[in-house]
Design a protein around this motif. Structure first.
Motif, PDB file in Angstrom:
ATOM      1  N   ARG A 113       4.848   0.108  -5.451  1.00 35.36           N
ATOM      2  CA  ARG A 113       4.880   1.447  -4.844  1.00 35.36           C
ATOM      3  C   ARG A 113       5.542   2.439  -5.799  1.00 35.36           C
ATOM      4  NH1 ARG A 113       6.964   0.156  -0.409  1.00 35.36           N
ATOM      5  NH2 ARG A 113       5.114   0.194   0.919  1.00 35.36           N
ATOM      6  N   ASP A 124       3.212   3.370  -8.518  1.00 35.10           N
ATOM      7  CA  ASP A 124       1.981   3.994  -8.031  1.00 35.10           C
ATOM      8  C   ASP A 124       0.753   3.110  -8.239  1.00 35.10           C
ATOM      9  OD1 ASP A 124       0.671   6.062  -6.739  1.00 35.10           O
ATOM     10  OD2 ASP A 124       0.162   7.111  -8.596  1.00 35.10           O
ATOM     11  N   ASP A 165      -1.898   0.442  -4.095  1.00 36.67           N
ATOM     12  CA  ASP A 165      -3.235   0.443  -3.493  1.00 36.67           C
ATOM     13  C   ASP A 165      -4.183  -0.540  -4.170  1.00 36.67           C
ATOM     14  OD1 ASP A 165      -2.442   2.351  -1.704  1.00 36.67           O
ATOM     15  OD2 ASP A 165      -3.339   4.041  -2.788  1.00 36.67           O
ATOM     16  N   THR A 166      -3.924  -0.886  -5.420  1.00 41.74           N
ATOM     17  CA  THR A 166      -4.834  -1.771  -6.157  1.00 41.74           C
ATOM     18  C   THR A 166      -4.186  -3.089  -6.566  1.00 41.74           C
ATOM     19  OG1 THR A 166      -4.233  -0.663  -8.234  1.00 41.74           O
ATOM     20  CG2 THR A 166      -6.172   0.165  -7.057  1.00 41.74           C
TER      21      THR A 166
END
Length: 229
Positions: free
Chosen positions: A202, A205, A208-209
């Motif tokens: 997190r 960044d 999400d993947t």
């Protein structure tokens, strides 16, 4: 599993169970914190519960831990340098440190480092250990595994400026003197490590993947380990 691949790290962890005071002077006993507060509230509620079950206790002494945003920034800066492969310890918990500085029972240590993506792929020796019931694989990251002493997870975390970089992040958990054994112990270790890896992803960044879901399949039988990776 090569969880303890850094010999210096292994030696340090072993010594942590029998640490001694720097001097003969008495000092105040460090405060003990709950599992949910440990290492700057690193763990999710589920992972904190697993830490309590794994260790058999509800209060811990933070032998060392790094502030998550600063730690993550340091990881990213080291990604493309020769030092990137070196393990960086995020958190180390012991059962207690007395006023004399003596450390009682290392519970868990969590570290991260960069690795070549090729290393994250399953190898023949991994399959042999899974078949023998010595290792359990989990559907996390590019590959995640746990045994009687620790856990490891590899996950992709590219930077926008280098989307095709072949480096992946590796998280390691090393544990000693824990109460929970067998497959339940492996599930607990990988749950704790996954929570820490999610915090790192997190911050960088890439959550999400990274394929690090908050909830995932827990294995009850090592022979049923998913062949992910």
């Amino acid at each position: 599993m090569d969880i303890c691949r850094n010999l210096a790290m292994c030696a340090m962890l072993a010594l942590a169970t029998v640490g001694c005071s720097d001097s003969g002077h008495s000092r105040e006993e460090p405060p003990r914190v709950s599992a949910s507060q440990a290492c700057g509230s690193l763990l999710s509620k589920e992972a904190a519960n697993e830490l309590e079950t794994l260790s058999g206790q509800t209060r811990f002494t933070e032998d060392s831990y790094a502030e998550i945003s600063r730690f993550s920034t340091g990881l990213r800066s080291a990604e493309l340098t020769p030092e990137g492969w070196q393990e960086r310890e995020l958190c180390r918990l012991v059962a207690k440190v007395d006023a004399g500085g003596r450390k009682e029972r290392l519970i868990v240590s969590v570290s991260f480092s960069w690795s070549d993506a090729e290393v994250a792929r399953s190898r023949r020796e991994t399959s042999k250990k899974v078949s023998a019931g010595e290792l359990t694989l989990y559907p996390l990251g590019m590959r995640a595994e746990a045994d009687a002493d620790g856990a490891a997870v590899y996950f992709s975390c590219p930077e926008d400026d280098h989307p095709k970089n072949t480096k992946v992040l590796r998280g390691d958990l090393w544990s000693l003197n824990t109460k929970l054994t067998g497959q339940a112990g492996r599930n607990a270790r990988v749950t704790i490590l996954n929570a820490a890896a999610r915090k790192i992803a997190r911050q960088l960044d890439c959550l999400d993947t990274a394929n690090l879901p908050e909830t995932f399949q827990k294995i009850s039988d090592p022979q049923r380990s998913p062949t992910n990776g």
